[in-house]
Write a protein that holds these residues in place. Structure first.
Motif, short mmCIF file in Angstrom:
data_model
loop_
_atom_site.label_atom_id
_atom_site.label_comp_id
_atom_site.label_asym_id
_atom_site.label_seq_id
_atom_site.Cartn_x
_atom_site.Cartn_y
_atom_site.Cartn_z
N LEU A 1 6.25 17.52 2.97
CA LEU A 1 5.67 16.73 4.07
C LEU A 1 5.39 15.24 3.33
N MET A 2 4.55 15.17 2.27
CA MET A 2 4.30 14.04 1.72
C MET A 2 5.75 13.08 1.36
N HIS A 3 6.73 13.89 0.83
CA HIS A 3 7.99 13.16 0.54
C HIS A 3 8.58 12.30 1.51
N ARG A 4 8.75 12.96 2.66
CA ARG A 4 9.43 12.58 3.91
C ARG A 4 8.69 11.68 4.71
N ASP A 5 7.34 11.97 4.89
CA ASP A 5 6.39 11.26 5.97
C ASP A 5 5.86 10.16 5.35
N SER A 6 5.06 10.54 4.12
CA SER A 6 4.16 9.66 3.67
C SER A 6 4.64 8.56 2.50
N TYR A 7 5.50 9.28 1.79
CA TYR A 7 6.25 8.23 0.72
C TYR A 7 7.09 6.91 0.80
N PRO A 8 7.69 7.21 2.24
CA PRO A 8 8.56 5.75 2.47
C PRO A 8 7.25 4.61 3.16
N ARG A 9 6.33 5.14 3.79
CA ARG A 9 5.12 4.17 3.90
C ARG A 9 4.64 3.80 2.90
N PHE A 10 4.27 4.50 1.68
CA PHE A 10 3.58 3.97 0.42
C PHE A 10 4.44 2.84 0.03
N MET A 11 5.67 2.99 -0.22
CA MET A 11 6.38 2.24 -1.01
C MET A 11 6.60 0.50 -0.25
N ASN A 12 6.28 0.67 1.26
CA ASN A 12 6.02 -0.57 2.00
C ASN A 12 4.72 -1.01 2.17
N SER A 13 3.99 -0.23 1.85
CA SER A 13 2.33 -0.67 1.83
C SER A 13 1.92 -1.67 0.84
N ALA A 14 0.58 -2.30 1.41
CA ALA A 14 0.10 -3.48 0.58
C ALA A 14 -0.39 -3.01 -0.92
N ILE A 15 -0.86 -1.73 -0.71
CA ILE A 15 -1.16 -1.01 -2.09
C ILE A 15 -0.02 -1.08 -3.14
N TYR A 16 1.17 -0.79 -2.88
CA TYR A 16 2.26 -0.59 -3.83
C TYR A 16 2.70 -2.07 -3.85
N LYS A 17 2.79 -2.76 -3.06
CA LYS A 17 3.45 -4.11 -3.17
C LYS A 17 2.38 -5.11 -4.14
N ASP A 18 1.14 -4.93 -3.99
CA ASP A 18 0.23 -5.83 -4.56
C ASP A 18 0.19 -5.53 -5.96
N LEU A 19 0.20 -4.28 -6.21
CA LEU A 19 0.06 -3.51 -7.66
C LEU A 19 1.55 -4.31 -8.34
N LEU A 20 2.51 -3.99 -7.79
CA LEU A 20 3.79 -4.52 -8.45
C LEU A 20 3.77 -5.89 -8.46
N ARG A 21 3.28 -6.71 -7.64
CA ARG A 21 3.41 -8.09 -8.16
C ARG A 21 2.33 -8.52 -8.94
N SER A 22 0.93 -7.94 -8.97
CA SER A 22 0.23 -8.09 -10.27
C SER A 22 0.76 -7.95 -11.43
#
Length: 222
Positions: free
Chosen positions: A193-214
């Motif tokens: 469930l986390m893989h199919r539902d939440s993981y794609p949204r995480f990859m597009n989230s500000a949390i992931y993008k901000d960490l990657l940019r930093s």
């Protein structure tokens, strides 16, 4: 003429005495009825006084609301201890969900995202199942299995995870003799469930993008 008048006076005195003797009994009966009447309000919903039954009911309702709030906020484990992720690690999280879940830093970042979606219990349940698998002591296994069931499987828990009826039946059978693998089917279902539902949204989230940019900016500066 005087005799009849004397007879009339005697009759009047008898009546007065009779009335006087009856009066205390009547007054007592009236007082008794008055006492019953004063308590009548306690036997109906439209009470004319502050009945104790209403006070107790209000206290119970307030206690229930307070307990519900406490259950939702207490007992949530802190994030795992881990060093700060590297740029290579964060880039690897985008390659697969398995790589994200492989490191404590990845799980912490994903868990932070799940908290924003009010689904952190999925990660907490998965982590609890992983911890259960590391146990070998029978009594400890039984106790941890009971706690996992109460926290994440019971329909009464505010942290209940979403499982289908088939998996719930398997868990109920397994709980008769708990083991390290009591929740394996449920853990796999929540992982999927986390893989199919939440993981794609995480990859597009500000949390992931901000960490990657930093981390990218720090890498360039270095």
């Amino acid at each position: 003429m005087g005799e009849p008048m004397g007879s009339e006076r005697m009759e009047m005195r008898k009546r007065q005495m009779s009335t006087t003797q009856e009066t205390p009994g009547a007054a007592q009966a009236q007082h008794s009825m008055g006492n019953r009447g004063s308590n009548a309000c306690c036997f109906c919903w439209c009470c004319c006084c502050s009945c104790s039954c209403l006070t107790v009911r209000n206290q119970d309702e307030e206690r229930a609301r307070r307990t519900s709030h406490e259950l939702q906020t207490e007992g949530i484990p802190n994030c795992e201890e881990s060093p700060a992720p590297t740029l290579e690690e964060v880039n690897a999280w985008a390659q697969s969900f398995d790589k994200l879940m492989l490191t404590p830093a990845g799980r912490n970042a994903f868990r932070e995202f799940l908290r924003t979606e009010f689904s952190e219990e999925n990660m907490l349940f998965w982590m609890a199942c992983e911890e259960l698998k590391q146990e070998s002591n029978k009594s400890v296994i039984e106790e941890k299995a009971r706690l996992i069931y109460e926290d994440y499987i019971s329909i009464l828990s505010p942290k209940e995870v979403s499982l289908d009826s088939r998996v719930r039946e398997v868990i109920n059978r397994n709980m008769l003799e708990p083991s390290q693998h009591t929740f394996d089917d449920a853990q796999l279902q929540i992982y999927t469930l986390m893989h199919r539902d939440s993981y794609p949204r995480f990859m597009n989230s500000a949390i992931y993008k901000d960490l990657l940019r930093s981390l990218s900016e720090k890498s360039i500066e270095a």
